[in-house]
Write an enzyme that holds these catalytic residues in place. Structure first.
Site, PDB file in Angstrom:
ATOM      1  N   SER A  72      39.689  36.480  43.740  1.00 30.40           N
ATOM      2  CA  SER A  72      38.232  36.453  43.661  1.00 30.40           C
ATOM      3  C   SER A  72      37.737  35.195  44.354  1.00 30.40           C
ATOM      4  O   SER A  72      38.478  34.217  44.471  1.00 30.40           O
ATOM      5  CB  SER A  72      37.795  36.426  42.192  1.00 30.40           C
ATOM      6  OG  SER A  72      36.418  36.146  42.073  1.00 30.40           O
TER       7      SER A  72
ATOM      8  N   TYR B 235      38.635  32.414  33.879  1.00 30.19           N
ATOM      9  CA  TYR B 235      38.665  33.433  34.936  1.00 30.19           C
ATOM     10  C   TYR B 235      39.077  32.808  36.267  1.00 30.19           C
ATOM     11  O   TYR B 235      39.965  33.314  36.957  1.00 30.19           O
ATOM     12  CB  TYR B 235      37.302  34.116  35.047  1.00 30.19           C
ATOM     13  CG  TYR B 235      37.241  35.157  36.134  1.00 30.19           C
ATOM     14  CD1 TYR B 235      37.965  36.344  36.014  1.00 30.19           C
ATOM     15  CD2 TYR B 235      36.488  34.960  37.280  1.00 30.19           C
ATOM     16  CE1 TYR B 235      37.925  37.303  37.011  1.00 30.19           C
ATOM     17  CE2 TYR B 235      36.445  35.920  38.284  1.00 30.19           C
ATOM     18  CZ  TYR B 235      37.164  37.084  38.148  1.00 30.19           C
ATOM     19  OH  TYR B 235      37.128  38.039  39.141  1.00 30.19           O
TER      20      TYR B 235
END
Length: 193
Positions: free
Chosen positions: A141, A154
């Site tokens: 990501s 995350y």
């Protein structure tokens, strides 16, 4: 991507929604043989039907369980006699400041986003080595490059995907195995929910 994908056997984790489902649609349209894995079997079966795939191409899998990921890859090999691409896409995105001490979310995010990728690598790597070919596509990501408040866990997991992928790339080069990391930005999916 569609030039060399026709007839290739592609396994996708996290295929019941979002990027995984859209990737499956694109690959099937390009002529790939796709095997779908995710926890929500009802959604996988609906997607398989939509794409004209056999029901056996939808496989319920929890990527935090290594034996289940191994069984997913074995299903692909049983159906198509090989595996060419492993897309480690399953992921979670819990967002909260560290001070909230959401330990269960931390564990779950690490188990899915890091261990899930490792289990995917472990399941496909023996086949790729025997074939002397294959490709891992690991979904990281932008958050693995840029950290925001509330996104420590995350971001840490997605940075880990990059590190694992780079080490893997160096290790499997002698076997003609490719390793790709995708780092998408914000995409309108269920992930942030």
């Amino acid at each position: 991507m569609s030039e060399n994908i026709k007839g290739k056997v592609v396994v996708i984790t996290g295929a019941s929604s979002g990027l995984g489902a859209e990737t499956a649609r694109h690959l099937v349209k390009a002529g790939a043989q796709v095997v779908l894995g995710a926890r929500r079997l009802d959604r996988l079966e609906a997607l398989a039907a939509e794409l004209g795939l056999p029901k056996e191409a939808a496989f319920k899998v929890d990527v935090t369980a290594g034996e289940q990921v191994k069984a997913l890859v074995e299903r692909a090999v049983k159906l198509h006699s090989r595996i060419d691409v492993m897309i480690n896409n399953a992921g979670l995105m819990p967002l909260a400041p560290l001070e909230m001490l959401r330990f269960d979310e931390w564990d779950q995010c690490i188990d899915v986003n890091i261990k899930g990728v490792l289990w995917g690598i472990a399941a496909a790597l023996p086949y790729f080595k025997d074939q002397k070919s294959g490709q891992f596509i690991n979904v990281s990501s932008v958050a693995g490059h840029t950290i925001s408040a509330g996104g420590a866990i995350y971001s840490a997991t997605k940075y880990s995907v990059r590190v694992i992928s780079e080490a893997l790339r160096k290790e499997v080069k002698p076997y003609n195995i490719r390793t790709t990391v995708l780092s998408p930005g914000a995409v309108d999916t269920e992930l942030p929910a």
